[in-house]
Design a protein around this motif. Structure first.
Motif, PDB file in Angstrom:
ATOM      1  N   LEU A  29      -3.274  13.436  17.557  1.00  0.00           N
ATOM      2  CA  LEU A  29      -3.964  12.402  17.446  1.00  0.00           C
ATOM      3  C   LEU A  29      -3.050  12.055  15.935  1.00  0.00           C
ATOM      4  O   LEU A  29      -3.041  12.873  15.208  1.00  0.00           O
ATOM      5  CB  LEU A  29      -5.503  12.398  17.058  1.00  0.00           C
ATOM      6  CG  LEU A  29      -6.077  11.081  17.049  1.00  0.00           C
ATOM      7  CD1 LEU A  29      -5.916  10.140  18.397  1.00  0.00           C
ATOM      8  CD2 LEU A  29      -7.644  11.195  16.801  1.00  0.00           C
ATOM      9  N   VAL A  30      -2.569  10.829  15.790  1.00  0.00           N
ATOM     10  CA  VAL A  30      -1.836  10.287  14.652  1.00  0.00           C
ATOM     11  C   VAL A  30      -2.509   9.121  14.153  1.00  0.00           C
ATOM     12  O   VAL A  30      -2.812   8.179  14.621  1.00  0.00           O
ATOM     13  CB  VAL A  30      -0.358  10.153  15.067  1.00  0.00           C
ATOM     14  CG1 VAL A  30       0.640   9.603  13.999  1.00  0.00           C
ATOM     15  CG2 VAL A  30       0.466  11.300  15.805  1.00  0.00           C
ATOM     16  N   LEU A  31      -2.856   9.265  12.973  1.00  0.00           N
ATOM     17  CA  LEU A  31      -3.626   8.130  12.209  1.00  0.00           C
ATOM     18  C   LEU A  31      -2.659   7.655  11.059  1.00  0.00           C
ATOM     19  O   LEU A  31      -2.052   8.185  10.166  1.00  0.00           O
ATOM     20  CB  LEU A  31      -4.807   8.637  11.882  1.00  0.00           C
ATOM     21  CG  LEU A  31      -5.766   9.606  12.740  1.00  0.00           C
ATOM     22  CD1 LEU A  31      -6.943  10.032  11.871  1.00  0.00           C
ATOM     23  CD2 LEU A  31      -6.215   8.207  13.759  1.00  0.00           C
ATOM     24  N   GLN A  32      -2.861   6.107  10.847  1.00  0.00           N
ATOM     25  CA  GLN A  32      -2.132   5.659   9.669  1.00  0.00           C
ATOM     26  C   GLN A  32      -3.194   4.961   9.185  1.00  0.00           C
ATOM     27  O   GLN A  32      -4.075   4.142   9.724  1.00  0.00           O
ATOM     28  CB  GLN A  32      -1.238   4.524  10.118  1.00  0.00           C
ATOM     29  CG  GLN A  32      -0.819   3.812   9.012  1.00  0.00           C
ATOM     30  CD  GLN A  32       0.330   2.571   9.503  1.00  0.00           C
ATOM     31  OE1 GLN A  32       1.084   2.884  10.331  1.00  0.00           O
ATOM     32  NE2 GLN A  32       0.256   1.381   8.948  1.00  0.00           N
ATOM     33  N   GLY A  33      -3.605   5.331   7.888  1.00  0.00           N
ATOM     34  CA  GLY A  33      -4.730   4.736   7.010  1.00  0.00           C
ATOM     35  C   GLY A  33      -4.443   4.606   5.767  1.00  0.00           C
ATOM     36  O   GLY A  33      -3.108   4.555   5.247  1.00  0.00           O
ATOM     37  N   TRP A  34      -5.517   4.414   4.924  1.00  0.00           N
ATOM     38  CA  TRP A  34      -5.089   4.016   3.269  1.00  0.00           C
ATOM     39  C   TRP A  34      -5.073   5.322   2.625  1.00  0.00           C
ATOM     40  O   TRP A  34      -5.645   6.456   2.988  1.00  0.00           O
ATOM     41  CB  TRP A  34      -6.345   3.401   2.802  1.00  0.00           C
ATOM     42  CG  TRP A  34      -6.679   1.998   3.626  1.00  0.00           C
ATOM     43  CD1 TRP A  34      -5.719   0.894   3.569  1.00  0.00           C
ATOM     44  CD2 TRP A  34      -7.754   1.569   4.305  1.00  0.00           C
ATOM     45  NE1 TRP A  34      -6.223  -0.136   4.188  1.00  0.00           N
ATOM     46  CE2 TRP A  34      -7.695   0.323   4.867  1.00  0.00           C
ATOM     47  CE3 TRP A  34      -8.909   2.211   4.620  1.00  0.00           C
ATOM     48  CZ2 TRP A  34      -8.468  -0.557   5.265  1.00  0.00           C
ATOM     49  CZ3 TRP A  34     -10.109   1.536   5.295  1.00  0.00           C
ATOM     50  CH2 TRP A  34      -9.509   0.266   5.686  1.00  0.00           C
ATOM     51  N   LYS A  35      -4.590   5.390   1.697  1.00  0.00           N
ATOM     52  CA  LYS A  35      -4.047   6.544   0.823  1.00  0.00           C
ATOM     53  C   LYS A  35      -5.518   6.748   0.122  1.00  0.00           C
ATOM     54  O   LYS A  35      -6.153   6.014  -0.477  1.00  0.00           O
ATOM     55  CB  LYS A  35      -2.981   6.328  -0.081  1.00  0.00           C
ATOM     56  CG  LYS A  35      -1.656   6.467   0.449  1.00  0.00           C
ATOM     57  CD  LYS A  35      -0.639   6.238  -0.603  1.00  0.00           C
ATOM     58  CE  LYS A  35       0.725   6.040   0.102  1.00  0.00           C
ATOM     59  NZ  LYS A  35       1.653   5.830  -1.145  1.00  0.00           N
TER      60      LYS A  35
END
Length: 104
Positions: A29-35
């Motif tokens: 599962l690849v997630l892009q989110g906030w630092k």
């Protein structure tokens, strides 16, 4: 690498885009989110979440913040991966143990 787009944060603005993908080849599962900010990194990095496991975030790993409103999108991505036969050994279930991180 084959990525299946799972979805985008429904409240995303023009310049923000938390997203979810499933990598078919790596079965991830690849997630892009906030630092995360320093307080969150410090809390995560200084807590022994699993007894006997090293505290801290290894240099080759990262922490990403994802809004809870994306739970349905993440579930759908996992359901899609399961239907595609990608889960395999990942179906062993979550690890349980250690503190929840809740303060009180």
């Amino acid at each position: 690498m084959t990525l299946r787009f799972g979805g985008i944060d429904p409240n995303t603005g023009k310049d923000e885009s938390p997203m979810v993908w499933v990598d078919d080849e790596e079965k991830e599962l690849v997630l892009q989110g906030w630092k995360p900010g320093e307080p969150l990194l410090t809390k995560i990095g200084s807590t022994e979440w699993v007894p006997g496991h090293s505290a801290g975030i290894p240099d080759h790993e990262n922490v990403t913040r994802i809004p809870l409103r994306m739970a349905g999108i993440i579930r759908k991505a996992l359901d899609d991966a399961e239907r595609a036969g990608l889960l395999g050994d990942a179906e062993a279930g979550p690890q349980v143990g250690g503190p929840s991180g809740a303060e009180g």
